[in-house]
Design a protein around this motif. Structure first.
Motif, short mmCIF file in Angstrom:
data_model
loop_
_atom_site.label_atom_id
_atom_site.label_comp_id
_atom_site.label_asym_id
_atom_site.label_seq_id
_atom_site.Cartn_x
_atom_site.Cartn_y
_atom_site.Cartn_z
N PRO A 285 -23.62 -0.95 -2.41
CA PRO A 285 -24.71 -1.79 -1.87
C PRO A 285 -26.08 -1.55 -2.50
O PRO A 285 -27.01 -2.31 -2.27
CB PRO A 285 -24.73 -1.41 -0.39
N SER A 286 -26.23 -0.44 -3.25
CA SER A 286 -27.55 -0.12 -3.81
C SER A 286 -27.38 0.77 -5.04
O SER A 286 -26.32 1.37 -5.24
CB SER A 286 -28.41 0.59 -2.75
N ASP A 287 -28.42 0.84 -5.85
CA ASP A 287 -28.40 1.76 -6.98
C ASP A 287 -28.56 3.19 -6.47
O ASP A 287 -29.35 3.43 -5.54
CB ASP A 287 -29.54 1.44 -7.96
N GLY A 288 -27.84 4.13 -7.08
CA GLY A 288 -27.95 5.50 -6.60
C GLY A 288 -27.31 6.50 -7.54
O GLY A 288 -27.00 6.21 -8.69
N ILE A 289 -27.12 7.73 -7.01
CA ILE A 289 -26.52 8.85 -7.75
C ILE A 289 -25.22 9.26 -7.05
O ILE A 289 -25.18 9.38 -5.82
CB ILE A 289 -27.48 10.06 -7.80
N VAL A 290 -24.17 9.48 -7.84
CA VAL A 290 -22.87 9.89 -7.30
C VAL A 290 -22.97 11.35 -6.84
O VAL A 290 -23.43 12.23 -7.59
CB VAL A 290 -21.76 9.74 -8.34
N LEU A 291 -22.54 11.61 -5.60
CA LEU A 291 -22.60 12.96 -5.04
C LEU A 291 -21.26 13.67 -5.06
O LEU A 291 -21.20 14.91 -5.09
CB LEU A 291 -23.11 12.90 -3.59
N ASN A 292 -20.13 12.93 -5.03
CA ASN A 292 -18.82 13.57 -5.07
C ASN A 292 -18.37 13.79 -6.51
O ASN A 292 -19.07 13.40 -7.45
CB ASN A 292 -17.79 12.75 -4.28
N GLU A 293 -17.22 14.42 -6.69
CA GLU A 293 -16.80 14.87 -8.03
C GLU A 293 -16.54 13.73 -9.00
O GLU A 293 -16.92 13.77 -10.16
CB GLU A 293 -15.55 15.76 -7.90
N TRP A 294 -15.85 12.69 -8.52
CA TRP A 294 -15.55 11.56 -9.41
C TRP A 294 -15.23 10.32 -8.59
O TRP A 294 -14.92 10.40 -7.40
CB TRP A 294 -14.36 11.86 -10.33
N VAL A 295 -15.31 9.16 -9.25
CA VAL A 295 -14.93 7.87 -8.64
C VAL A 295 -14.67 6.88 -9.77
O VAL A 295 -15.33 6.90 -10.81
CB VAL A 295 -16.03 7.35 -7.69
N ASN A 296 -13.67 6.02 -9.57
CA ASN A 296 -13.40 4.94 -10.53
C ASN A 296 -14.00 3.64 -9.99
O ASN A 296 -13.75 3.27 -8.83
CB ASN A 296 -11.89 4.75 -10.73
N ILE A 297 -14.76 2.95 -10.83
CA ILE A 297 -15.41 1.70 -10.41
C ILE A 297 -15.05 0.57 -11.36
O ILE A 297 -14.64 0.80 -12.51
CB ILE A 297 -16.95 1.84 -10.35
N ASN A 298 -15.19 -0.66 -10.86
CA ASN A 298 -15.08 -1.87 -11.68
C ASN A 298 -16.50 -2.37 -11.93
O ASN A 298 -17.14 -2.90 -11.03
CB ASN A 298 -14.26 -2.92 -10.95
N PRO A 299 -17.01 -2.22 -13.16
CA PRO A 299 -18.41 -2.59 -13.45
C PRO A 299 -18.58 -4.02 -13.97
O PRO A 299 -19.62 -4.36 -14.52
CB PRO A 299 -18.79 -1.59 -14.54
N SER A 300 -17.55 -4.87 -13.79
CA SER A 300 -17.54 -6.17 -14.48
C SER A 300 -18.73 -7.06 -14.15
O SER A 300 -19.19 -7.82 -14.99
CB SER A 300 -16.23 -6.92 -14.16
N ILE A 301 -19.26 -6.98 -12.93
CA ILE A 301 -20.36 -7.87 -12.56
C ILE A 301 -21.62 -7.58 -13.39
O ILE A 301 -22.45 -8.45 -13.62
CB ILE A 301 -20.67 -7.77 -11.06
#
Length: 823
Positions: free
Chosen positions: A352-368
């Motif tokens: 929902p907003s721009d930010g910084i990842v706090l957990n170890e890892w995450v996979n995202i779909n950046p297509s937009i």
């Protein structure tokens, strides 16, 4: 004769002296303030004012006729607006869109499209203004200036036109001023209701036959209650008419003001003369109902179309925000997030907003944002952006920029400034409404001049009823409201339309051009199926395990894309990797090797285009030989989107020709066309972007559907274009519409949305025509009194507004299934 000659010479000398005097009078343009460097090319008027060009001289002459004293002096501004150009104020309130000197204002007094036309003329009147964008649903105005330019000057011009401008930092601030303006409208509406109610009570007694001194007293009480309506409640109509007259433009409020003034004068005259013909009840009811209908319109706009694209796409999402007091996550709307909040985003949800990842890892779909649909892995302390989607795992983020200030939020803000601009259809109906107002007044005047000789009293009543009844308000208000509602419906479904004109153009499309790869197909090169060389029908055919192990063991040594695709498919299907001997690359063809004394050869073959599956598009065929004998084919390629066949059929049924323009080879393009029942002459292959552009130029009223980046040249030549893949930022540069959903069914939805929107507009226009024609004739024949006309006229506006809000069955069902960014 000599005297005449001498007089002529004297006049010529005076003219020459006057010219010299004029050329020495001013070194700056009187209108735009630019320094005049070449005095021989400057233009002078009869007053000796210097101009840099004929355009400035002409605009200045027009404006002087309109009495715009502030506009005629470029540096002139009211002292109360000087603070707008102070350095400290500009730092806080400057919008800074596209690196322009910009500021956003809430403008009090916006009522109809006439206001939009007047404000659109500001760049013509004030040359330092680069452009203006008025959002009528929010009453917000974005002003961009050239250097040097002064916001105080523009605010002064708005004040001279009768508008009050308040600078705002964000669209949220506009809500405060909107509430204030709503309160003012309700005050006028309440006063009008109270006065009209009392006038009706006294008038009822008069209509019931009251005579004598009480009748006279009730008549003067009616006058007393009507004065607040005339002098206070009707002010919006006077201001609207005055603005239009200042700019030399007809106003839809002209018949209303004329009817009110004439009716008041006649009623006052009859009251003083002791006659019974009063129109206080009719006029007070008219003003009350008009105020009520316009307040209803205003609230309808605010309710249905006031929210921004951020609210539609991101702000409405429900998020999980960490609560330090309860040591748990609370569910809150994205619009309530603040900087430094900690938010949990689960798999499948949008960030929902721009930010910084706090957990170890995450996979995202950046297509937009990037246009790349392949998952991207982010690690702790990486930046993550609003609009991207978590596809594996979860994300805990620290908010750095809320939705409105996020990267995608800034993109959407730029689109927002243009979406509700006036379209050609709105301009046409607006102009028709204005000239209709003049026509009604002329018709009324002609009828009155004719009928006054027959019955003066009836002539007055019938003419007044005509002017009151035949008001084009519904015609002027309904079209922009209908279009705005449809734009909002599209946004809720994840269809980002750059401006209302794009929606309008979709209604006239006759040819639809589709790119193939990634548009009609999924855009992924993958393994499709196995095919037996022994059987014509080999659906669901799978080779034996020994063959699969051999293919995997050999292809794992090749770096060719086809080999990598086969290896990826076989990784989980092969039991073991076998030892390979005599491994040899076959240049331009394939690879071979020996396994357990069996010689395997894997080489490319030409696809025949006879793939049986409805969705498989075979672009590569691999032949596998064992000891010189062909044992199996591997089919590779792309797949049609599951909705492609139905969408193309539906578009064809609407009378729109569908075409394919592709840079791919002829066999896969032909296969796609065949499966979608597109004729041979309606698809082209092996096209470079320039050739696509050339083809589209030959088809007027065309639609291009494709990749916002790769097909940008073709999209620029089309009447209207839709981007179905690529990043939102790149796509909205070239395309008119960007869709967040996969597949091509959004194309069908958007065309149907446009056609149904125009169906509602036509319905409203037909109703307005029938109502005005039938009502006008009835009024002139004496079947409708001024009081009845005062009730019918606002009632007709409410009917048309209700028709716009109700729409059609398709429009009512359009958002039943919400395909927003959250899906």
């Amino acid at each position: 004769m000599n005297n005449s000659y001498m007089a002529t010479q004297e006049t010529k000398k005076q003219a020459d002296d006057s010219t010299v005097s004029l050329t020495n009078k001013c070194s700056n343009c009187t209108h735009c303030g630019i320094a005049i460097t070449d005095r021989d090319k400057s233009v002078f008027n009869n007053d000796g004012d210097a101009f840099c060009c004929w355009g400035c001289e002409t605009v200045n002459k027009i404006l002087k006729k309109g009495n715009f004293s502030l506009i005629n002096k470029p540096s002139a501004s009211l002292p109360e607006y000087d603070f707008l150009d102070t350095k400290s104020f500009l730092q806080d309130y400057s919008a800074g869109i596209d690196n322009n000197k910009s500021m956003r204002f809430f403008v009090e007094g916006i009522q109809c499209t006439a206001c939009l036309w007047i404000i659109d003329q500001i760049p013509e009147w004030v040359p330092q203004v680069e452009n203006v964008h008025l959002n009528m649903s929010q009453n917000t105005l974005l002003i961009s200036l050239k250097e040097p330019g002064y916001f105080g000057k523009v605010a002064s011009v708005l004040s001279a036109l009768g508008y009050k401008a308040y600078p705002i930092k964000s669209l949220d601030e506009a809500k405060y001023f909107q509430k204030k303006e709503n309160h003012q409208q309700l005050m006028k509406l309440g006063v009008a209701a109270a006065c009209a109610g009392n006038i009706m009570l006294f008038s009822f007694s008069l209509y019931s036959g009251l005579k004598g001194q009480m009748a006279v007293l009730f008549g003067y009480l009616n006058l007393a209650f009507f004065l607040p309506v005339l002098l206070y409640c009707a002010q919006p109509f006077y201001r609207s008419l005055w603005r239009s007259l200042k700019t030399g433009r007809p106003s839809i409020d002209l018949p209303i003001v004329v009817a009110v003034i004439i009716g008041f004068v006649l009623s006052l005259f009859n009251l003083i003369q002791g006659n019974d013909d009063f129109y206080f009840d009719s006029l007070s009811t008219l003003i009350f109902l008009l105020l009520a209908s316009r307040y209803l319109l205003s609230r309808t706009q605010q309710t249905f179309i006031n929210s921004s694209y951020m609210q539609t796409f991101l702000d409405s999402q429900i998020c999980h925000r960490w609560n330090n007091k309860s040591n748990d996550y609370d569910k809150v709307p994205a619009r309530n997030l603040n900087v430094d909040d900690k938010v949990l985003i689960k798999e499948g949800e949008r960030v929902p907003s721009d930010g910084i990842v706090l957990n170890e890892w995450v996979n995202i779909n950046p297509s937009i944002l990037t246009g790349e649909s392949l998952p991207q892995k982010l690690f702790k302390d990486s930046s993550i952006y609003a609009g991207t989607q978590v596809v594996a795992g979860y994300a805990k983020i620290l908010v750095k920029h809320t939705a409105g200030n996020s990267r995608i939020g800034q993109i959407l803000k730029k689109v927002e400034e243009q979406i509700y601009n006036k379209t050609p259809l709105i301009s046409l109906t607006d102009k028709a409404a204005q000239y209709f107002s003049i026509f009604i007044l002329v018709a009324g005047a002609l009828f009155f001049s004719f009928y006054i000789n027959i019955d003066p009293t009836e002539a007055i009543k019938r003419t007044l009823a005509l002017i009151i009844l035949a008001c084009p308000c519904a015609l002027a208000f309904a079209t922009p409201l209908t279009q705005s509602l449809s734009l909002k419906k599209a946004a809720r479904k994840g269809y980002l339309i750059k401006n209302a004109e794009s929606l309008e153009k979709l209604n006239y499309v006759k040819n639809a051009f589709f790119d193939k790869t990634g548009t009609l197909t999924q855009g992924h090169f993958e393994f499709l199926s196995w095919k037996s060389p022994l059987f014509a029908e080999s659906d669901n055919y799978i080779p034996d395990q020994e063959t699969l192990n051999a293919i995997y063991s050999i292809e794992v040594y090749s770096q060719h894309p086809i080999a990598r695709t086969l290896v990826k498919h076989l990784e989980e299907k092969c039991i073991k990797k076998l030892p390979v001997h005599s491994l040899r690359e076959i240049p331009g063809s394939g690879i071979s090797g020996i396994i357990d004394n069996d010689n395997y050869k894997i080489v490319s073959a030409l696809p025949d285009g006879n793939d049986k599956d409805d969705t498989d598009i075979i672009s590569s065929l691999v032949s596998i030989y064992k000891n010189g004998k062909l044992i199996v084919y591997a089919c590779l390629g792309d797949r049609l989107h599951s909705d492609a066949k139905e969408t193309i059929a539906h578009i064809n049924s609407m009378g729109i020709k569908t075409h394919i323009l592709s840079g791919d080879k002829s066999i896969p393009v032909s296969s796609v066309a065949k499966k979608l029942h597109i004729a041979n002459e309606q698809f082209s292959s092996n096209l470079i972007p320039e050739r696509k552009n050339d083809i589209i130029k030959n088809f007027p009223d065309s639609l291009m559907v494709g990749d916002g980046a790769n097909d940008s040249l073709a999209m620029s030549s089309d009447t209207v274009s839709i981007a179905v893949q690529g990043s939102v930022e790149t796509c909205l540069v070239a395309a008119d519409i960007y869709v967040t959903r996969k597949g091509v069914s959004p194309v069908k939805d958007l065309i149907l949305l446009s056609k149904n929107t125009f169906r509602v507009i036509k319905r409203n226009l037909v109703f307005s025509f029938i109502y005005n024609f039938a009502g006008g004739v009835a009024a002139l024949l004496g079947y409708i009194s001024p009081f009845t006309a005062a009730i019918l006229m606002p009632a007709s506006s409410i009917i048309v507004l209700s028709s716009s809000a109700l729409g059609t069955r398709f429009l009512r069902r359009f958002n039943k299934i919400n395909f927003s960014l959250n899906n």
